[in-house]
Write a protein that holds these residues in place. Structure first.
Motif, short mmCIF file in Angstrom:
data_model
loop_
_atom_site.label_atom_id
_atom_site.label_comp_id
_atom_site.label_asym_id
_atom_site.label_seq_id
_atom_site.Cartn_x
_atom_site.Cartn_y
_atom_site.Cartn_z
N LYS A 1 0.84 -1.20 0.00
CA LYS A 1 0.00 0.00 0.00
C LYS A 1 0.87 1.25 0.00
O LYS A 1 1.83 1.35 0.77
CB LYS A 1 -0.91 -0.01 1.23
N GLY B 1 -7.99 8.05 6.08
CA GLY B 1 -6.92 7.08 6.32
C GLY B 1 -7.32 5.67 5.94
O GLY B 1 -6.62 4.70 6.22
N ASP C 1 -5.41 2.22 4.40
CA ASP C 1 -4.73 1.21 5.22
C ASP C 1 -5.64 0.00 5.42
O ASP C 1 -5.22 -1.16 5.34
CB ASP C 1 -4.38 1.78 6.61
N LYS D 1 -1.95 8.66 13.38
CA LYS D 1 -2.59 8.33 12.11
C LYS D 1 -1.72 7.49 11.18
O LYS D 1 -2.07 7.28 10.01
CB LYS D 1 -3.07 9.59 11.41
MG MG Z 1 -2.68 7.34 6.17
#
Ligand code: MG
Ligand code: ADP
Ligand code: ASP
Length: 412
Positions: free
Chosen positions: A7, A152, A155, A210
């Motif tokens: 990723k 976010g 992820d 984060k």
């Molecule tokens: Mg992130």
């Protein structure tokens, strides 16, 4: 062929050059014999820009249209990454969430992944495709609408793919070279961890660190995904970065293993609430329905049937919360005198599995903040964490002072 999930976050695909650099990393793994699933974020800053467009157009927006807009940044990088790989003669194609399909709930803007049927992508691997580039952060609801997984969320896309495809590992490439004892951008003394336990990472993430989205850590823990965080800017070996793993795999750790913070918090207090059985349900039920994520709650002792009720939530949900509370007052369901909003607070937390069996951690935290002249506004605790709300202007100072006090720069 073994499958690897890689990723790349926003800064790692921020320019065409960086996409090229990331594609080369992918090429290295393909050369080792892996079929690779690449999850990409939007270019750095893109999602913020799109969120800004939505809020400016419609302050209390329809979340379905919010998702339609903010998911689009990832579509661009997925296509560009596939093109870059093709230019390197690596057989690749891009997939948007709905094409896979990444099936999610209909909770727009914070949907959860329910299932990722692997058949479509596996069929392409069978035909000789080497890399499936998937747009992170997005999916499709049972109603056929585009959803997003919360900020976010790429992820989580990555870990969910690793689980669904039984990947050998899930590598999260980002702009730091691993998980640190605290955000290295705030505390220069932060130390990189070789390993961190799922439970600790879960707390750190949910308290604001984060570097990984909370849900991604939850999924990795549940499905035993081998999860690694590493830099996309450096040459990498197989041991680079930080491994998130079971507690048993870590020999020694400090009592406190990390400090997390959440900068944009608000504290709201309802003064002189008429106390009665069911008052908390009457307040917090409607707040939840309005999409307000209430975090800390304090109810004071009642005097003469009146009490004060304080809670915290993210600053960008204050408008929704105020609207919901005004509606409660107007309907007569909740009787209170005034509502006070302080939107200049931040939350600072310490986390560590060792806190389970060590006394004195809380008093040390409080004494450290006292010595810096920082006033604590709200406190909450659980087995392996302690959080306080402080004035936002003291955030950096509080994080650094706690990092020093618990000697996190030193390994156990
Ligand atoms: Mg992130
Ligand atoms: P990406 O765009 O790659 O997903 P993010 O900005 O979401 O990257 O996450 C990486 C950032 O997380 C780092 O730049 C760092 O500032 C921040 N961060 C917060 N806490 C930590 C921590 N404990 N360890 C490492 N990074 C952290
Ligand atoms: N682009 C999305 C965000 O900025 C998802 C992600 O990067 O993980 O929140």
């Amino acid at each position: 062929m073994p499958i690897l999930v890689m990723k790349f976050g926003g800064t790692s695909v921020a320019t065409l050059d960086r996409i090229k650099r990331a594609a080369k990393r992918v090429g290295v793994e393909v050369a080792k014999g892996y079929d690779v699933i690449v999850i990409v974020s939007a270019m750095a800053g893109e999602t913020n820009k799109l969120v800004g467009y939505v809020s400016e157009t419609s302050p209390l927006f329809d979340a379905r249209e919010y998702d339609a807009v903010v998911s689009s940044g990832e579509n661009v990088t997925a296509g560009l990454m596939a093109l870059t790989l093709q230019e390197m003669d690596v057989p690749a194609r891009s997939w948007q969430g709905w094409q896979v399909p990444v099936q999610t709930t209909s909770a727009h803007a914070s949907a959860r992944i329910e299932d990722i049927p692997p058949a479509n992508i596996l069929a392409k691997f069978d035909e000789g495709m080497k890399v499936a580039v998937v747009a992170g952060f997005q999916g499709v609801s049972p109603e056929g609408r585009i959803t997003t997984l919360g900020r976010g969320g790429s992820d989580t896309t990555a870990v969910a793919f690793a689980a669904a495809f039984g990947a050998e590992r899930c590598d999260i490439y980002t702009d730091v070279d691993g998980i640190y004892t605290t955000d290295p951008r705030i505390a220069p003394k932060a130390r990189k961890l070789e390993k961190i336990a799922f439970e600790e990472m879960l707390e750190l993430a949910s308290l604001g660190a984060k570097v990984l989205q909370t849900r991604s850590v939850e999924l990795a823990m549940r499905y035993k995904v081998k999860l690694r965080v590493l830099s996309s800017f450096e040459e990498q070996s197989d041991e680079a970065g930080t491994l998130v793993c079971d507690e048993e795999e870590i020999m020694e750790s400090n009592v406190v293993s990390g400090v997390a913070y959440s900068r944009d918090e608000a504290k709201m207090t309802l003064f002189s609430v008429a106390d009665r059985p069911g008052i908390a349900a009457a307040i917090f039920g409607p707040l939840a329905e309005a999409g307000v994520n209430v975090d800390m709650i304090i109810q004071n002792i009642s005097e003469d049937g009146r009490t004060d009720m304080t809670f915290s939530c993210p600053t960008d949900q204050v408008a929704r919360a105020e609207k919901a509370i005004e509606a409660l007052k107007d309907s007569g369901d909740v009787n209170f005198a005034t509502l006070d909003v302080d939107d200049s607070v931040a939350k600072v937390s310490i986390v560590g599995i060792g806190m389970r069996s060590h006394a004195g951690v809380a008093s040390k935290m409080f004494a450290t903040l006292r010595d810096e002249g920082i006033n604590i506004k709200v406190i909450t605790t659980s087995e392996i964490k302690l959080s306080v709300l402080v004035d936002r202007k003291y955030l950096e100072l509080a994080v650094q002072a706690l990092h020093d006090a618990f000697e996190l720069e030193k390994a156990a």
